[in-house]
Design an enzyme around this catalytic site. Structure first.
Site, PDB file in Angstrom:
ATOM      1  CG  HIS A   1       2.426  -2.436 -15.489  1.00 57.76           C
ATOM      2  ND1 HIS A   1       2.180  -3.684 -14.939  1.00 57.76           N
ATOM      3  CD2 HIS A   1       3.461  -2.607 -16.352  1.00 57.76           C
ATOM      4  CE1 HIS A   1       3.015  -4.559 -15.472  1.00 57.76           C
ATOM      5  NE2 HIS A   1       3.799  -3.935 -16.328  1.00 57.76           N
TER       6      HIS A   1
ATOM      7  N   GLY B   1       0.793  -1.237   0.000  1.00 57.07           N
ATOM      8  CA  GLY B   1       0.000   0.000   0.000  1.00 57.07           C
ATOM      9  C   GLY B   1       0.816   1.273   0.000  1.00 57.07           C
TER      10      GLY B   1
END
Ligand code: GRF
Length: 206
Positions: A114, A17
């Site tokens: 990504h 996270g």
């Protein structure tokens, strides 16, 4: 001047996270006019959940194994996100492919980050793929999500040069620094209504 209400974000996570944290920090610093209305994890032990709880953000655990099919999982996920009023869905290290049930429920309103310069090196272990291939530059890509693996229209990219002695870890760390800049920046553009999508092309207003 027109004042917009804060854009309601849902953030989907599976792990550490650090991107969630970058988004929380950008909102708390006033850089983005947005509010995270829920953080949903498919892993009950994701550290991202601890980060959310620390900032009083509602969390939900939505486990893969509780649903027999991808479509059923996604239908239940859509309900959670709608119940929280999500306007933009952010995949921040969410390790699942979405079905058309999710993609169609939030048209042009799901984004992913990504760790490579797409369309190079989609899928898992993108940093290792780049090192194994021997490219001189990699980076990160923020893109809209469709039903493919990292195939949706590209919004923002940042380039990271590869160094002679890079390992997967050192390259990943430098790419993450760019991720933590690019993801909040993309959300800011959405919050300011500056993103328009025409087929594969994303227009960003000045
Ligand atoms: C990031 O490297 C991102 O590019 C990929 O998953 C990772 C998530 O990292 N999609 P974190 O959980 O945000 O730290």
């Amino acid at each position: 001047m027109v004042t917009r209400s804060p854009l309601k974000l849902a953030v989907l996570v599976s792990g550490n996270g650090s991107n969630l944290q970058a988004i929380i920090d950008a909102i708390e610093s006033g850089a983005i006019n947005a509010k995270i209305t829920c953080v949903v994890s498919n892993k009950s032990d994701a550290f991202a959940l601890t980060r959310a709880i620390k900032h009083n953000i509602p969390t939900a655990i939505h486990k893969n194994q509780d649903y027999p099919t991808r479509r059923e999982y996604d239908a239940a996920l859509v309900k959670i996100l709608r119940d929280h009023g999500a306007e933009l869905v952010i995949l921040a290290g969410f390790m699942r492919i979405l079905s058309e049930v999710m993609v169609n429920a939030f048209p042009h309103a799901i984004i992913n980050i990504h760790p490579a310069l797409l369309p190079a090196f989609p899928g898992l272990h993108a940093q290792k793929q780049a090192l194994d291939y021997g490219v001189r530059y990699s980076g990160c890509t923020v893109h809209l999500v469709d039903c493919g693996t990292d195939t949706g229209p590209i919004i923002i990219q940042a380039v990271v040069p590869i160094e002679q002695n890079d390992t997967e870890e050192t390259l990943s760390a430098r790419i993450q620094q760019e991720e933590h800049r690019c993801f909040p920046e993309t959300i800011r553009l959405f919050a300011e209504g500056k993103i328009q999508v025409n087929g594969r092309h994303v227009q960003i207003s000045p």
